[in-house]
Design an enzyme around this catalytic site. Structure first.
Site, mmCIF file in Angstrom:
data_model
loop_
_atom_site.group_PDB
_atom_site.id
_atom_site.type_symbol
_atom_site.label_atom_id
_atom_site.label_comp_id
_atom_site.label_asym_id
_atom_site.label_seq_id
_atom_site.Cartn_x
_atom_site.Cartn_y
_atom_site.Cartn_z
ATOM 1 N N HIS A 123 -2.970 -6.155 -11.341
ATOM 2 C CA HIS A 123 -2.271 -4.868 -11.202
ATOM 3 C C HIS A 123 -2.859 -4.144 -10.003
ATOM 4 C CE1 HIS A 123 0.094 -1.408 -12.657
ATOM 5 N NE2 HIS A 123 -0.880 -0.691 -12.110
ATOM 6 N N CYS A 124 -2.016 -3.875 -9.007
ATOM 7 C CA CYS A 124 -2.475 -3.271 -7.759
ATOM 8 C C CYS A 124 -2.182 -1.772 -7.789
ATOM 9 C CB CYS A 124 -1.782 -3.927 -6.562
ATOM 10 S SG CYS A 124 -2.343 -3.278 -4.971
ATOM 11 N N PRO A 125 -3.214 -0.923 -7.743
ATOM 12 C CA PRO A 125 -2.941 0.518 -7.735
ATOM 13 C C PRO A 125 -2.316 1.002 -6.435
ATOM 14 C CG PRO A 125 -5.281 0.103 -7.432
ATOM 15 C CD PRO A 125 -4.651 -1.215 -7.725
ATOM 16 N N ASN A 128 1.216 0.572 -7.015
ATOM 17 C CA ASN A 128 1.620 1.127 -8.302
ATOM 18 C C ASN A 128 2.522 0.150 -9.050
ATOM 19 O OD1 ASN A 128 1.733 3.043 -10.353
ATOM 20 N ND2 ASN A 128 3.560 4.034 -9.518
#
Length: 452
Positions: A123-125, A128
């Site tokens: 999950h890449c912030p 998003n």
């Protein structure tokens, strides 16, 4: 991550990209060429803007593309010749307890997205969004164009600094140019180093057809092999470098740098060893941490108890006292014990006699419910094995629907337990000291006087 925080991350990333890309052109390159449009300026800036455009396009696709979700009511094909992915403990089909559905191969549950993601990488912030099956190719292209655009940007700014240091008077740096050169170096070089290292790792993963999560699994498997716990096992999805790249970027090499849809559905992947039935399941299991679930009882039928207030064996706790000391003392004065009482031993105590104490428990339950069936008269005082606790009636704490367990004195229970055990004839030889004689008492008194 919340929706607002995720949008703030995306907005910050866009601002950083636009600052690095356009501040250098407006405040460094454009003044360098005398604020005039020329062929040399177009040759320098057009390729750079194409790279920035591809970068922004792939970043947009990373943000808005659904990484892939499990279809409703999806179930694995247990008769498939290629097999199916299993759990580490049960060796059965992988099942997500949160989503309450089966998980396809290489799928994992994301706590941020609150659902299972097909071929989840991480999950890449900064986007998003999760990086999964359908946007992993866009993510790789985004990293590629970030590296190329930042390298091109650093080369342009460095060339401007070099010309100003060795050029003539007309190539000097103004104050504005110097400030923006420093700012561009401060922002561009850390991005190039960080994203460059990240790109090398994902290039290695792409060539091996593995995700970040599967990379951790491969490291654990290598550790087990190195310690001699399992034999060496091949990663089942490694098809060779060419096929690995084609499984993500497509079969046409000319379109690898162009945004395309990832081939496949994300529900099934080609295996490296096909129908090899002797191959061990992936991920491998640590033999020292095996856990076998008991076989379910086919004749067992779940049924709710008649009352929600249960105590170990399905009845009420017989040893109840009010929690308020004042209420306890007043209730003791007002009420008299109703019968011989019950054992303070819990049902899991080794000396708890189920055949006799079950009657006491059932009598407690009936007396608490207001019933009187004569079982309360069957006291436990006649049996020497039930003389461990104080005998009193059931006390209910006022102001509450529940019951409260009085804390037992462990030393007192153990002392009475030992007394009962030593009463059994022939089991223990008890030592009873003899009373001291009168002569010994006189000698001790004489010695004490002499010491004084």
């Amino acid at each position: 991550m919340g929706r607002l925080i995720g949008r703030l991350f995306v907005g910050f990333t866009l601002c950083l990209i636009c600052f690095i890309a356009y501040s250098a052109q407006i405040f460094i390159i454009w003044p360098w060429y005398g604020h005039e449009l020329s062929i040399e300026l177009l040759v320098l800036l057009v390729p750079f803007n194409l790279l920035v455009g591809m970068l922004l396009w792939n970043y947009y696709l990373c943000v808005v593309t659904d990484p892939g979700r499990v279809p409703p009511a999806w179930q694995p094909d247990l008769q498939d010749g290629d097999g199916y992915e299993v759990k580490k403990n049960t060796r059965g089909p992988r099942y997500c307890r949160t989503c309450e559905s089966y998980k396809p191969p290489r799928a994992h549950h994301c706590k941020q997205c609150k659902r299972c993601i097909l071929r989840m990488d991480h999950h890449c912030p900064w986007v998003n969004n999760c990086i999964g099956h359908f946007n992993y190719g866009h993510f790789l292209r985004f990293l590629f164009y970030v590296d190329i655009a930042c390298s091109y940007h650093a080369a342009m700014v460095t060339r401007r600094v070099y010309v100003a240091s060795v050029g003539n008077y007309f190539d000097y740096l103004s104050g504005t140019e110097l400030i923006f050169i420093i700012l561009n170096y401060v922002t561009c070089l850390p991005v190039l180093l960080a994203v460059g290292g990240f790109s090398l790792y994902h290039l290695y993963s792409l060539l091996g057809n593995s995700t970040t999560i599967e990379g951790w699994e491969k490291d654990k498997a290598a550790t087990l092999v190195r310690h001699g716990k399992i034999r060496e096992i091949k990663f089942p999805y490694n098809l060779g470098m060419r096929l690995n790249v084609e499984s993500v970027l497509g079969a046409n090499p000319l379109l690898w740098c162009w945004p395309t849809v990832t081939p496949g559905t994300g529900l099934k992947y080609q295996l490296a060893y096909g129908d090899d039935s002797t191959a061990e399941a992936w991920p491998p299991q640590d033999p020292n941490r095996t856990y076998t679930y008991p076989e379910p009882d086919q004749n067992h039928k779940f049924s709710l108890p008649s009352t929600p207030w249960t105590y170990e064996n399905g009845t009420l706790n017989p040893n109840l006292q009010p929690s308020n000391p004042r209420l306890r003392s007043s209730s003791t004065r007002r009420r008299k014990p109703k019968g011989p009482g019950y054992s303070s031993l819990p049902p899991y105590h080794p000396d708890f006699h189920e055949a006799q104490d079950d009657d006491a428990y059932s009598a407690s339950a009936s007396s608490a419910g207001g019933e009187s069936d004569g079982e309360q008269e069957q006291g436990l005082g006649e049996d020497p094995h039930h003389m461990y606790g104080s005998f009193s009636g059931v006390r209910v704490r006022r102001g509450s629907e529940g019951y409260e367990v009085q804390s037992a004195d462990r030393d007192k229970i153990m002392r009475r337990f030992l007394e009962c055990q030593t009463r059994e004839p022939g089991r223990y030889q008890r030592y009873v000291p003899e009373p001291p004689s009168e002569s010994e008492t006189d000698e001790e008194a004489t010695l004490s006087h002499k010491e004084e």
